[in-house]
Design a protein around this motif. Structure first.
Motif, PDB file in Angstrom:
ATOM      1  N   THR A 113     -35.285  22.313  -6.868  1.00  0.00           N
ATOM      2  CA  THR A 113     -36.421  21.653  -6.229  1.00  0.00           C
ATOM      3  C   THR A 113     -37.602  21.544  -7.171  1.00  0.00           C
ATOM      4  O   THR A 113     -37.724  22.302  -8.140  1.00  0.00           O
ATOM      5  CB  THR A 113     -36.826  22.402  -4.935  1.00  0.00           C
ATOM      6  OG1 THR A 113     -37.687  21.564  -4.162  1.00  0.00           O
ATOM      7  CG2 THR A 113     -37.488  23.728  -5.218  1.00  0.00           C
ATOM      8  N   ASP A 114     -38.458  20.562  -6.892  1.00  0.00           N
ATOM      9  CA  ASP A 114     -39.730  20.412  -7.599  1.00  0.00           C
ATOM     10  C   ASP A 114     -39.536  20.366  -9.114  1.00  0.00           C
ATOM     11  O   ASP A 114     -40.074  21.182  -9.853  1.00  0.00           O
ATOM     12  CB  ASP A 114     -40.699  21.526  -7.156  1.00  0.00           C
ATOM     13  CG  ASP A 114     -41.035  21.391  -5.687  1.00  0.00           C
ATOM     14  OD1 ASP A 114     -41.979  20.667  -5.356  1.00  0.00           O
ATOM     15  OD2 ASP A 114     -40.291  21.952  -4.846  1.00  0.00           O
ATOM     16  N   LEU A 115     -38.769  19.352  -9.532  1.00  0.00           N
ATOM     17  CA  LEU A 115     -38.479  19.136 -10.947  1.00  0.00           C
ATOM     18  C   LEU A 115     -39.678  18.497 -11.657  1.00  0.00           C
ATOM     19  O   LEU A 115     -39.884  18.703 -12.849  1.00  0.00           O
ATOM     20  CB  LEU A 115     -37.255  18.211 -11.081  1.00  0.00           C
ATOM     21  CG  LEU A 115     -35.865  18.753 -10.754  1.00  0.00           C
ATOM     22  CD1 LEU A 115     -35.750  19.464  -9.423  1.00  0.00           C
ATOM     23  CD2 LEU A 115     -34.844  17.623 -10.819  1.00  0.00           C
ATOM     24  N   GLY A 135     -36.629  17.487  -3.381  1.00  0.00           N
ATOM     25  CA  GLY A 135     -37.826  16.676  -3.542  1.00  0.00           C
ATOM     26  C   GLY A 135     -38.748  17.040  -4.686  1.00  0.00           C
ATOM     27  O   GLY A 135     -38.602  18.059  -5.340  1.00  0.00           O
ATOM     28  N   ASP A 136     -39.736  16.163  -4.909  1.00  0.00           N
ATOM     29  CA  ASP A 136     -40.554  16.188  -6.121  1.00  0.00           C
ATOM     30  C   ASP A 136     -39.631  16.178  -7.344  1.00  0.00           C
ATOM     31  O   ASP A 136     -39.811  16.941  -8.297  1.00  0.00           O
ATOM     32  CB  ASP A 136     -41.569  17.338  -6.128  1.00  0.00           C
ATOM     33  CG  ASP A 136     -42.750  17.057  -5.202  1.00  0.00           C
ATOM     34  OD1 ASP A 136     -42.796  15.965  -4.586  1.00  0.00           O
ATOM     35  OD2 ASP A 136     -43.632  17.930  -5.094  1.00  0.00           O
ATOM     36  N   ILE A 137     -38.660  15.286  -7.274  1.00  0.00           N
ATOM     37  CA  ILE A 137     -37.760  15.063  -8.403  1.00  0.00           C
ATOM     38  C   ILE A 137     -38.583  14.474  -9.546  1.00  0.00           C
ATOM     39  O   ILE A 137     -38.464  14.880 -10.697  1.00  0.00           O
ATOM     40  CB  ILE A 137     -36.621  14.116  -7.970  1.00  0.00           C
ATOM     41  CG1 ILE A 137     -35.754  14.810  -6.917  1.00  0.00           C
ATOM     42  CG2 ILE A 137     -35.790  13.677  -9.192  1.00  0.00           C
ATOM     43  CD1 ILE A 137     -34.754  13.889  -6.228  1.00  0.00           C
ATOM     44  N   GLY A 140     -39.929  14.238  -2.130  1.00  0.00           N
ATOM     45  CA  GLY A 140     -41.126  15.041  -1.881  1.00  0.00           C
ATOM     46  C   GLY A 140     -42.356  14.170  -2.001  1.00  0.00           C
ATOM     47  O   GLY A 140     -42.261  12.951  -2.221  1.00  0.00           O
ATOM     48  N   ASN A 141     -43.518  14.797  -1.888  1.00  0.00           N
ATOM     49  CA  ASN A 141     -44.757  14.021  -1.873  1.00  0.00           C
ATOM     50  C   ASN A 141     -45.052  13.318  -3.195  1.00  0.00           C
ATOM     51  O   ASN A 141     -45.760  12.315  -3.220  1.00  0.00           O
ATOM     52  CB  ASN A 141     -45.941  14.910  -1.473  1.00  0.00           C
ATOM     53  CG  ASN A 141     -46.019  16.181  -2.276  1.00  0.00           C
ATOM     54  OD1 ASN A 141     -45.119  17.008  -2.200  1.00  0.00           O
ATOM     55  ND2 ASN A 141     -47.078  16.346  -3.043  1.00  0.00           N
ATOM     56  N   HIS A 142     -44.527  13.836  -4.301  1.00  0.00           N
ATOM     57  CA  HIS A 142     -44.738  13.167  -5.591  1.00  0.00           C
ATOM     58  C   HIS A 142     -43.763  12.016  -5.820  1.00  0.00           C
ATOM     59  O   HIS A 142     -43.942  11.240  -6.752  1.00  0.00           O
ATOM     60  CB  HIS A 142     -44.614  14.170  -6.744  1.00  0.00           C
ATOM     61  CG  HIS A 142     -45.834  15.019  -6.933  1.00  0.00           C
ATOM     62  ND1 HIS A 142     -46.856  14.687  -7.777  1.00  0.00           N
ATOM     63  CD2 HIS A 142     -46.185  16.188  -6.351  1.00  0.00           C
ATOM     64  CE1 HIS A 142     -47.789  15.605  -7.732  1.00  0.00           C
ATOM     65  NE2 HIS A 142     -47.409  16.543  -6.866  1.00  0.00           N
ATOM     66  N   ASP A 143     -42.719  11.942  -5.022  1.00  0.00           N
ATOM     67  CA  ASP A 143     -41.709  10.899  -5.225  1.00  0.00           C
ATOM     68  C   ASP A 143     -42.185   9.554  -4.693  1.00  0.00           C
ATOM     69  O   ASP A 143     -43.121   9.466  -3.895  1.00  0.00           O
ATOM     70  CB  ASP A 143     -40.392  11.313  -4.540  1.00  0.00           C
ATOM     71  CG  ASP A 143     -39.699  12.441  -5.290  1.00  0.00           C
ATOM     72  OD1 ASP A 143     -39.456  12.264  -6.500  1.00  0.00           O
ATOM     73  OD2 ASP A 143     -39.429  13.488  -4.674  1.00  0.00           O
ATOM     74  N   LEU A 147     -35.541  19.749   3.753  1.00  0.00           N
ATOM     75  CA  LEU A 147     -36.723  18.885   3.742  1.00  0.00           C
ATOM     76  C   LEU A 147     -37.672  19.410   2.678  1.00  0.00           C
ATOM     77  O   LEU A 147     -37.622  20.591   2.321  1.00  0.00           O
ATOM     78  CB  LEU A 147     -37.381  18.819   5.118  1.00  0.00           C
ATOM     79  CG  LEU A 147     -38.120  20.017   5.696  1.00  0.00           C
ATOM     80  CD1 LEU A 147     -38.767  19.635   7.034  1.00  0.00           C
ATOM     81  CD2 LEU A 147     -37.236  21.233   5.909  1.00  0.00           C
ATOM     82  N   HIS A 148     -38.521  18.555   2.150  1.00  0.00           N
ATOM     83  CA  HIS A 148     -39.397  18.995   1.053  1.00  0.00           C
ATOM     84  C   HIS A 148     -40.498  19.929   1.525  1.00  0.00           C
ATOM     85  O   HIS A 148     -40.698  21.011   0.967  1.00  0.00           O
ATOM     86  CB  HIS A 148     -40.018  17.778   0.352  1.00  0.00           C
ATOM     87  CG  HIS A 148     -40.928  18.175  -0.767  1.00  0.00           C
ATOM     88  ND1 HIS A 148     -40.448  18.722  -1.942  1.00  0.00           N
ATOM     89  CD2 HIS A 148     -42.293  18.145  -0.892  1.00  0.00           C
ATOM     90  CE1 HIS A 148     -41.476  18.994  -2.747  1.00  0.00           C
ATOM     91  NE2 HIS A 148     -42.596  18.660  -2.130  1.00  0.00           N
ATOM     92  N   HIS A 149     -41.221  19.515   2.566  1.00  0.00           N
ATOM     93  CA  HIS A 149     -42.359  20.310   3.052  1.00  0.00           C
ATOM     94  C   HIS A 149     -41.861  21.387   4.016  1.00  0.00           C
ATOM     95  O   HIS A 149     -41.315  21.063   5.078  1.00  0.00           O
ATOM     96  CB  HIS A 149     -43.363  19.417   3.780  1.00  0.00           C
ATOM     97  CG  HIS A 149     -44.028  18.393   2.906  1.00  0.00           C
ATOM     98  ND1 HIS A 149     -43.416  17.211   2.545  1.00  0.00           N
ATOM     99  CD2 HIS A 149     -45.259  18.379   2.323  1.00  0.00           C
ATOM    100  CE1 HIS A 149     -44.250  16.508   1.777  1.00  0.00           C
ATOM    101  NE2 HIS A 149     -45.369  17.183   1.625  1.00  0.00           N
ATOM    102  N   GLY A 191     -38.803  23.047  -0.435  1.00  0.00           N
ATOM    103  CA  GLY A 191     -39.405  23.295  -1.742  1.00  0.00           C
ATOM    104  C   GLY A 191     -40.910  23.249  -1.571  1.00  0.00           C
ATOM    105  O   GLY A 191     -41.459  23.891  -0.703  1.00  0.00           O
ATOM    106  N   HIS A 192     -41.574  22.474  -2.433  1.00  0.00           N
ATOM    107  CA  HIS A 192     -42.990  22.144  -2.318  1.00  0.00           C
ATOM    108  C   HIS A 192     -43.909  23.281  -2.736  1.00  0.00           C
ATOM    109  O   HIS A 192     -44.925  23.044  -3.378  1.00  0.00           O
ATOM    110  CB  HIS A 192     -43.300  21.705  -0.885  1.00  0.00           C
ATOM    111  CG  HIS A 192     -44.650  21.100  -0.684  1.00  0.00           C
ATOM    112  ND1 HIS A 192     -45.152  20.096  -1.491  1.00  0.00           N
ATOM    113  CD2 HIS A 192     -45.625  21.344   0.259  1.00  0.00           C
ATOM    114  CE1 HIS A 192     -46.364  19.751  -1.042  1.00  0.00           C
ATOM    115  NE2 HIS A 192     -46.661  20.481  -0.005  1.00  0.00           N
ATOM    116  N   VAL A 193     -43.599  24.521  -2.383  1.00  0.00           N
ATOM    117  CA  VAL A 193     -44.518  25.634  -2.616  1.00  0.00           C
ATOM    118  C   VAL A 193     -44.197  26.429  -3.880  1.00  0.00           C
ATOM    119  O   VAL A 193     -44.832  27.450  -4.154  1.00  0.00           O
ATOM    120  CB  VAL A 193     -44.582  26.574  -1.385  1.00  0.00           C
ATOM    121  CG1 VAL A 193     -45.239  25.842  -0.223  1.00  0.00           C
ATOM    122  CG2 VAL A 193     -43.197  27.058  -0.977  1.00  0.00           C
TER     123      VAL A 193
HETATM  124 FE   LIG Z   1     -44.411  18.843  -3.223  1.00  0.00          FE
END
Ligand SMILES: [Fe+2]
Length: 264
Positions: A8-10, A53-55, A83-86, A156-158, A195-197
């Protein structure tokens, strides 16, 4: 049972760039994959790779191309949520050949891996850090859980928990209550992974357990003070191995280089 590797969060960036001006996330991801290939015999048998997410960090087509090429090196069936950055369009383009990725709309999906039903939920609201689940995603989830006969993994990402990291709680999942209500009467053995955190946190959503995996590129400090500094650390980095057997073991796997093992 089935066993999953969660990355996660690459936060991969365009060639020549650094995430937040500091992190060489391309090199970090490549090193993470090298390390996972080297330790693969210790983790196998793995049934699938889950990427929560946040790949990408910048939504660039180049970042997704690089991430995809690196993830492919693991040679595992792969499932992804944004994720939110995607950015959905370039992400969808990079993963369009995977059966679970829909041709339009949210990147929500249902898959079966061995006895385990895996459900991916898209929490991305483009242009903001916080996440939200659409009503139709929740309806899909309700149906997918209702007729599951084995363990259920929801990715899920969040995360639907508040970790105490203030600047992340401020951009958390907006409608955790709706997700909780959707799963409140579910009889299945459900684990939610996120992920995310950028760190390992365990919690609960109702009676279902929630787990967040470490990032492949950076870490966030747990600092509950009102004046906690907003920022990231160069580590610890890691990933997770999730087993849906009777013991339901979830293990965080460090990816930072460490000497050893030494004899006791
Ligand atoms: Fe994130």
């Amino acid at each position: 049972m089935a066993r999953f590797l969660q990355l996660t969060d690459l936060h991969v960036v365009a060639e020549g760039a650094h995430a937040s001006g500091v992190l060489d996330t391309r090199a970090l991801l490549e090193a993470a994959i090298d390390r996972l290939i080297a330790m693969r015999a210790a983790l196998d048998p793995l049934d699938a790779l889950l990427v929560s997410g946040d790949i990408s960090d910048d939504g660039s087509a180049g970042s997704y191309g690089f991430a995809r090429a690196q993830l492919d090196r693991l040679g595992l069936p792969m499932f992804v949520v944004p994720g939110n950055h995607d950015a959905r369009a370039p992400m969808r383009a990079a993963f369009a050949d995977l059966d679970h990725v829909p041709g339009s709309g949210q990147i929500d999906w249902i898959a079966q891996v061995g006895d385990t039903r895996v459900i991916g939920l898209d929490t991305l609201v483009e242009g903001q850090g916080g996440g939200r689940l659409h009503d139709d995603s929740l309806a899909m989830l309700r149906d997918a859980v209702a007729d599951a006969t084995g363990p259920v993994l929801v990715m899920l990402h969040h995360p639907p928990i508040r970790t105490g990291i203030r600047f992340m709680d401020a951009i958390g999942l907006e409608n955790t209550a709706a997700l909780n209500a959707t799963l409140a009467d579910a009889r299945a053995d459900i684990t939610l992974i996120a992920g995310h955190v950028h760190g390992v946190h365990h919690g609960r959503l109702g009676r279902h357990r929630v787990f967040t995996a470490p990032s492949t590129c950076s870490g966030f400090a747990l600092d509950r003070r009102a004046d906690a500094v907003t920022g990231f650390y160069l580590g610890p980095t890691g990933c997770a191995v999730i087993d849906t057997g009777a013991d339901g073991i979830i293990s965080a796997v460090p990816l930072d280089p460490a000497d050893g093992p030494f004899s006791f």
